[in-house]
Design a protein around this motif. Structure first.
Motif, PDB file in Angstrom:
ATOM      1  N   MET A   1     -22.501  34.160  57.489  1.00  0.00           N
ATOM      2  CA  MET A   1     -21.083  34.209  57.179  1.00  0.00           C
ATOM      3  C   MET A   1     -20.361  33.161  58.001  1.00  0.00           C
TER       4      MET A   1
ATOM      5  N   ARG B   1     -13.988  31.526  55.875  1.00  0.00           N
ATOM      6  CA  ARG B   1     -13.173  32.460  55.095  1.00  0.00           C
ATOM      7  C   ARG B   1     -13.766  33.866  55.055  1.00  0.00           C
ATOM      8  N   TYR B   2     -15.105  33.958  55.017  1.00  0.00           N
ATOM      9  CA  TYR B   2     -15.727  35.285  54.975  1.00  0.00           C
ATOM     10  C   TYR B   2     -15.458  36.048  56.274  1.00  0.00           C
ATOM     11  N   ASP B   3     -15.543  35.358  57.391  1.00  0.00           N
ATOM     12  CA  ASP B   3     -15.238  36.004  58.669  1.00  0.00           C
ATOM     13  C   ASP B   3     -13.795  36.492  58.689  1.00  0.00           C
TER      14      ASP B   3
ATOM     15  N   ALA C   1     -11.931  37.236  56.128  1.00  0.00           N
ATOM     16  CA  ALA C   1     -11.775  38.349  55.188  1.00  0.00           C
ATOM     17  C   ALA C   1     -12.299  39.643  55.799  1.00  0.00           C
ATOM     18  N   VAL C   2     -13.408  39.564  56.506  1.00  0.00           N
ATOM     19  CA  VAL C   2     -13.965  40.763  57.158  1.00  0.00           C
ATOM     20  C   VAL C   2     -13.029  41.249  58.260  1.00  0.00           C
TER      21      VAL C   2
ATOM     22  N   THR D   1     -10.057  42.913  56.621  1.00  0.00           N
ATOM     23  CA  THR D   1     -10.442  44.230  56.094  1.00  0.00           C
ATOM     24  C   THR D   1     -10.572  45.247  57.214  1.00  0.00           C
TER      25      THR D   1
END
Length: 169
Positions: free
Chosen positions: A1, A4-6, A8-9, A12
């Motif tokens: 990851m 952007r994925y980090d 997004a997590v 969340t």
């Protein structure tokens, strides 16, 4: 990851933690005297003051958490509050049987929230929070820090002999 994925997590996780904390904060804000009475029943000194402080922390803390404001202060304050309320309100060691198990589960849930909040305080909100917006990092990966520049060696200066001391006449 990465990137952007980090973010997004992290967003969340922040929203889930805020969703777990905000309902209790709003419930206490709507009935602070009832919460103060519950605290007084545990033997808490100054239950009205503690209830007021708790309402402020549990109402504004999750909002700051969701927005990503002051992550260290918010995360550590909410974690300390969660542990303190768990110790005050869920004294499973005083009960037996099914009541002890239920109180222990509630206490461990409070401790788990505190753990998540400490992790948030240490990792920060990511780029999709107030700080990322404020500093202009809207989803871009954080650039690597520049390597420090080496200074050229300083030129050696010739030693100047000390001046002789003046003698007063």
């Amino acid at each position: 990851m990465g990137g952007r994925y980090d973010d997004a997590v992290l967003l969340t996780g922040r929203l889930l933690l805020a969703a777990a904390l905000l309902p209790a904060g709003l419930q206490h804000a709507l009935n602070p005297s009832g919460f103060a009475l519950a605290l007084a029943g545990t033997g808490m000194p100054y239950p009205n003051g503690v209830a007021t402080g708790s309402v402020v922390v549990t109402t504004f803390g999750p909002l700051a958490l969701a927005l990503g404001l002051l992550p260290r202060l918010t995360g550590l304050a909410l974690a300390a509050h969660s542990v303190a309320m768990g110790l005050l309100l869920h004294r499973f060691w005083q009960y037996g049987g099914a009541t002890a198990r239920i109180e222990q589960e509630l206490f461990l849930a409070q401790a788990g929230l505190a753990g998540g909040l400490v992790l948030y305080a240490m990792t920060g909100p990511g780029a999709w929070g107030w700080q990322g917006w404020w500093h202009g990092r809207r989803g871009e990966p954080t650039p690597a820090p520049a390597a420090p520049r080496k200074r050229p060696p300083a030129a050696r200066s010739a030693k100047v002999p000390p001046r002789p001391a003046r003698v007063a006449a």
